[in-house]
Design an enzyme around this catalytic site. Structure first.
Site, PDB file in Angstrom:
ATOM      1  N   SER A 137       0.929  -1.133  -0.173  1.00  0.00           N
ATOM      2  CA  SER A 137       0.158   0.113  -0.071  1.00  0.00           C
ATOM      3  C   SER A 137       0.900   1.372  -0.032  1.00  0.00           C
ATOM      4  O   SER A 137       2.091   1.083   0.309  1.00  0.00           O
ATOM      5  CB  SER A 137      -0.937  -0.106   1.373  1.00  0.00           C
ATOM      6  N   TYR A 150      -1.455  -0.846  10.375  1.00  0.00           N
ATOM      7  CA  TYR A 150      -1.392  -1.417   9.001  1.00  0.00           C
ATOM      8  C   TYR A 150      -0.727  -0.708   8.073  1.00  0.00           C
ATOM      9  O   TYR A 150       0.219  -1.426   7.299  1.00  0.00           O
ATOM     10  CB  TYR A 150      -2.925  -0.762   8.379  1.00  0.00           C
TER      11      TYR A 150
END
Length: 257
Positions: A137, A150
């Site tokens: 990401s 995350y």
């Protein structure tokens, strides 16, 4: 077809980016093993694959559990043969991401990615071929909001991919990762319902003026899985509409200065 006669395993393929990758792989001729813990979503992905004249099967498995991962890879091998392609897409739930819950983020995102790679690598080494595509990401490249755990996991996936690429390249195995920007998937629907203007506010951060679609990531995954990317390994593909390239408030800042 770019993936004709290939066997592909896609984790987290019951929705979103994982589903888009599974469908795209099947369109290009791969036999696709669809994985998720969401049975309804997984079966729906397989239904769409078959509806488009592709071939696929669903295997329920929690990627954070080594025994379930082993059974998943065994089921794939029994049905089609050993996978030459692995796309690691599975993540924990959005609540765990938003609340910085350590265990589910680490166990699914990091440990699950590792377990799946370790499960397919022995046969890939024997076949002397393989392409592993890990979904990281833009959160692994820079800070966005307060999803710190995350972001740490996604940064870890980049390091894991690059390090492993150096070990397995001699076996003809490539390991790459994709860093998507904001991709509008099903998990965004309740957020949009609570805050209908959020998409417009987010779009303003992107030089291309739009948010991403799951298909944008699926196209990149297809390239990395195919022989067209035969010289790409240990690479980080940033597919983010330009959000990490520049800060769009800076032109206004310069004008005011």
């Amino acid at each position: 077809m770019r993936l004709a006669n290939k066997i592909a395993l896609v984790t987290g393929a019951g929705s979103g980016i994982g589903r888009a990758i599974a469908l795209r792989f099947a369109e290009e001729g791969a036999k696709v093993v669809v994985n998720d813990i969401n049975d309804a979503g997984g079966h729906e992905t397989v239904r769409r694959i078959k509806e488009a004249a592709g071939e696929g099967m669903f295997v329920h498995a929690d990627v954070s559990r080594s025994d379930e991962v082993a059974r998943m890879v065994e089921a794939a091998a029994d049905a089609y043969g050993s996978p030459q392609i692995l796309a690691n897409v599975a993540i924990c739930g959005s609540t765990a991401v938003g609340e910085n819950q350590w265990t589910p983020n680490i166990e699914v995102g990091m440990h699950g990615t590792w377990l799946c790679m370790q499960a397919v690598l022995p046969k890939m080494k024997e076949m002397h071929e393989g392409s592993i595509v890990n979904i990281s990401s833009v959160n692994g490249l820079m800070g966005f909001g307060n999803t710190h755990v995350y972001s740490g996991v996604k940064a870890g996936i980049i390091g894991l991919s690059r390090s492993l690429a150096g070990e397995v390249g001699k076996y003809g195995i490539r390991v790459n990762c994709i860093c998507p920007g904001t991709i509008v998937t099903e998990i965004w629907q309740p957020v949009i319902e609570r805050d209908p203007n959020i998409v417009n506010r987010l779009k303003a951060l992107y030089p291309l003026g739009r948010l991403g679609r799951p298909e944008d990531i699926a196209h990149a995954a297809l390239f990395l899985a195919s022989s067209e990317a035969s010289f790409a390994t240990g690479a980080v593909f940033v597919i983010d509409g330009g959000v990490t390239a520049t800060h769009l408030s800076f032109p206004a800042f310069r004008e005011e200065s």
